[in-house]
Structure formats: structure tokens, C-alpha cells
Motif scaffolding. Sequence first.
Motif, short mmCIF file in Angstrom:
data_model
loop_
_atom_site.label_atom_id
_atom_site.label_comp_id
_atom_site.label_asym_id
_atom_site.label_seq_id
_atom_site.Cartn_x
_atom_site.Cartn_y
_atom_site.Cartn_z
N GLN A 123 0.84 -1.21 0.00
CA GLN A 123 0.00 0.00 0.00
C GLN A 123 0.87 1.25 0.00
O GLN A 123 0.54 2.25 -0.66
N HIS A 124 1.97 1.21 0.73
CA HIS A 124 2.89 2.34 0.78
C HIS A 124 3.42 2.66 -0.61
O HIS A 124 3.49 3.83 -1.01
N GLU A 125 3.78 1.63 -1.36
CA GLU A 125 4.31 1.84 -2.71
C GLU A 125 3.22 2.35 -3.66
O GLU A 125 3.48 3.20 -4.52
N LEU A 126 2.01 1.83 -3.50
CA LEU A 126 0.90 2.31 -4.35
C LEU A 126 0.59 3.77 -4.05
O LEU A 126 0.31 4.55 -4.96
N ASP A 127 0.64 4.13 -2.77
CA ASP A 127 0.37 5.51 -2.38
C ASP A 127 1.43 6.46 -2.92
O ASP A 127 1.16 7.65 -3.13
N ARG A 128 2.62 5.94 -3.16
CA ARG A 128 3.69 6.76 -3.71
C ARG A 128 3.53 6.96 -5.22
O ARG A 128 4.31 7.68 -5.84
N ALA A 132 0.36 -0.81 -10.17
CA ALA A 132 0.08 -2.12 -9.59
C ALA A 132 1.02 -3.17 -10.16
O ALA A 132 1.45 -4.09 -9.45
N ASN A 133 1.37 -3.03 -11.42
CA ASN A 133 2.26 -4.00 -12.06
C ASN A 133 3.64 -3.99 -11.41
O ASN A 133 4.26 -5.05 -11.21
N THR A 134 4.13 -2.82 -11.05
CA THR A 134 5.43 -2.71 -10.39
C THR A 134 5.39 -3.35 -9.01
O THR A 134 6.30 -4.08 -8.60
N VAL A 135 4.31 -3.09 -8.28
CA VAL A 135 4.16 -3.67 -6.94
C VAL A 135 4.07 -5.19 -7.03
O VAL A 135 4.57 -5.91 -6.16
N ILE A 136 3.46 -5.68 -8.08
CA ILE A 136 3.37 -7.13 -8.27
C ILE A 136 4.77 -7.73 -8.41
O ILE A 136 5.07 -8.82 -7.92
N HIS A 137 5.67 -7.01 -9.09
CA HIS A 137 7.06 -7.47 -9.22
C HIS A 137 7.73 -7.51 -7.84
O HIS A 137 8.49 -8.45 -7.54
N TYR A 138 7.48 -6.52 -7.01
CA TYR A 138 8.03 -6.52 -5.66
C TYR A 138 7.48 -7.72 -4.88
O TYR A 138 8.21 -8.39 -4.13
N HIS A 139 6.19 -7.94 -5.06
CA HIS A 139 5.54 -9.07 -4.38
C HIS A 139 6.19 -10.39 -4.77
O HIS A 139 6.39 -11.26 -3.92
N ALA A 140 6.54 -10.54 -6.03
CA ALA A 140 7.15 -11.78 -6.51
C ALA A 140 8.46 -12.05 -5.78
O ALA A 140 8.76 -13.20 -5.41
N ASN A 141 9.26 -11.00 -5.56
CA ASN A 141 10.53 -11.16 -4.85
C ASN A 141 10.31 -11.57 -3.40
O ASN A 141 10.97 -12.48 -2.89
N ILE A 142 9.39 -10.90 -2.73
CA ILE A 142 9.12 -11.22 -1.33
C ILE A 142 8.55 -12.63 -1.20
O ILE A 142 8.94 -13.40 -0.32
N ARG A 143 7.64 -12.97 -2.11
CA ARG A 143 7.03 -14.30 -2.06
C ARG A 143 8.09 -15.40 -2.24
O ARG A 143 8.12 -16.38 -1.48
N LYS A 144 8.97 -15.24 -3.22
CA LYS A 144 9.99 -16.26 -3.47
C LYS A 144 10.95 -16.37 -2.29
O LYS A 144 11.37 -17.47 -1.91
#
Length: 367
Positions: A123-128, A132-144
Motif C-alpha cells: 500500500q505504501h508503494e501504491l500511495d507513492r 500495480a504492475n510494479t508492486v506485483i514485481h516486488y511481491h514476486a521477490n518477497i514471495r519467493k
Amino acid sequence: MKALSPRDLETFFRYERQQEEASVQQLLDWHKELTDALQYAVDNNWLKVSPIKEVDPCLDNSPVLFTDFITDWLKMMKSRVEITTYTSYERAIVHKIVPYFEPLHYTLQDMEQHPKYIQDFYQHELDRGLTANTVIHYHANIRKCLQYAFQIGMIRSNPELEQLFKVIQGDPSEFGVIMAAFYGLRRSEIVGLKWDAVDFENKKISIQHTVVTAKVNGTVTEIARDKTKTKSSCRTLPLIPACEQMLNKMKKEQEQNRKVCGRSYCTDYLDYIYVDPMGKRIRPDFLSQHFPDFLVAHQMKRIRFHDLRHSCASLLYANGVSLKEIQEWLGHSDISTTSNIYTHLDFSSKVSSANAIVNIFPENTKV
């Protein structure tokens, strides 16, 4: 010597415990030798404080900062992925993920127990203003990264599924979500489950009947059939205690609802497990339509209901279950071309698959 930290020592002991299967006595002996050596360094003013004082050589749950772990994971990935992929990982982790989490000092265990911390970052990144596509890439790193932590025993569960199991309690889709995430069932297989498919005595559950939606003569119709998607989809899986308890509770509730509703209770689906309080069978489309909306309403990452099968497969694979065993568990006809050379999986191997994933199953399921 000056660069040696408690975390370095914890990493050493963790490696010896998990990879070399060192005995407790070996760990204690090494701890004593290192303690003596480091104290000698302190006595000679080579070190101000011995870093081993706060290290327990036998404890697997020594706190590890999330930022430290994901940084180490990034270093490990450098030799495992293409340079372009690594560069993408590095840009996200070094410049975005670590700077956000570093001041917060969250440990891996914190991230496991409080999935909201991850959601707050998104949410912090979206608010900045990030897409959404960029945040999804961040999510992929954290998830892995967290999947790897789960794989090597640093955390006990998959945080995202853990959170989902908590918030889904009491929702009409709860049974469907649990059966999809744990057993990897398709929606047609979940809705098609009948009571005679459950062998409470021998602790087995058979997937052999499905309910699908199709358009017949311009009208959407539900088709029930004693047939699965493919031959390999017809399978028998272990009935774990938590699932058995859940099914017994559902059966009692259905019997109670039938008494309370009397003639208003629908008797067309008495042999089906997944029915609403009035006895009507849950529609396959309900799961695929309701689930994404439920996630959005609870500020969770929006995924398809079918993606829960992928979560199931990921957890099995992370625990060392072979591709062939995953193929058998999920009822895939061809999960990979190489898996087809293996011999048929016997029921005892499926029990092993169940044990690999059962730790994330909710203890107090409310259906």
C-alpha cells in the motif's frame, strides 16, 4: 575477526543443524570451542564483545531480520538466475524493499506472524504512485524469498495462506478455499464431493464426481457426472484429522438445518457435502466469482480461485515432494513431461505429501 557477528554464527550453526544434521553434543562442543576462542580475542582487545554470547547453537528459531535474510537470498540467486533477472531482483530488493523494511527491524518470524506488514508495504508503494504492475514485481521477490525461508525451515508456514485461512473463517467459500489450498482440488471437484466419497474408517477421501457449468441450448446448466476432468484426476487422498473434524461438523450442521427448515429444506442434494443452509448445492461459479471479491474486501492480493491449486503445488514442491507426487496429488495428466517416467505413486507416498503441507491447515476451522 572484527566483522564476525552473532548472525554469522547463527548461520553457521543453522547450516550444521539442517544440512549436516549435527548432533546436539557436536553443536555444544563447537559452541564451547568458539566461546573460548572469542573470549581470548576479547581478552587481547581484538574484539570489544564476544558475538557468541547471545547465540544458542541448538535453537532453530533464532531471530533473523527480514532485510538480512532477503539480502542473503538475493546473493544466492545471483548464481541461479540469468543476469537480467538478477538485475531486476537487485533493483527491487536493494533500492525499494530493504530501505522500507530496514528501519522497522522486522524479523522473519514477524513477517510470518503478521502478513499485514507485507500488505502495508504494498500500500505504501501504491500511495507513492507506483503502478500495480510494479508492486506485483516486488511481491514476486518477497514471495519467493519467504518460500525459500519456508523450505529451509526458517518459518513454519506460508504467510499469505496463513492469513487467508484466518480471514476466510465463517465465509460461505471457506470449505472451498481450504479444499483447494490443501488438497489442490478444482472447483468442479469441490462442489462435486459427496458423502460416500469420504471413508471415515480408513481415513481416505476419493475424488470421483464433478459438477460443472455449461451452456445447453442457450441456457446455463449445472452438469453433475461420475467423471473427472481426466483419468488421472480420479484419485484417492488421505483424510487428515483436521479435515475429518471439519466434515463431521458440516454433516451435523446439515442435519440440524434440515430439521429446522423442515419442508423448506432442499432434499435434491442430500448426498452432496457442499450445500448452503437451505440444502442447495453450492454453484461452481460462486467460488470463482466470490473469492476474488472477498480478497479485495479484505485488502489481500487478488488472485483467481484456481490459483489456490498453484499455492498447494508450491508448498508441496518446497517441501521436497517430487513432480510426480505433485502430479498424483493434484490429479494432473501431465504436470511435466519428465514426471511421466516415474512409477505410480502408492498411497503411503500420498500420506507423506499430506504431512508436508498439513502444518498450514487451520486448527480451529469454522465452516
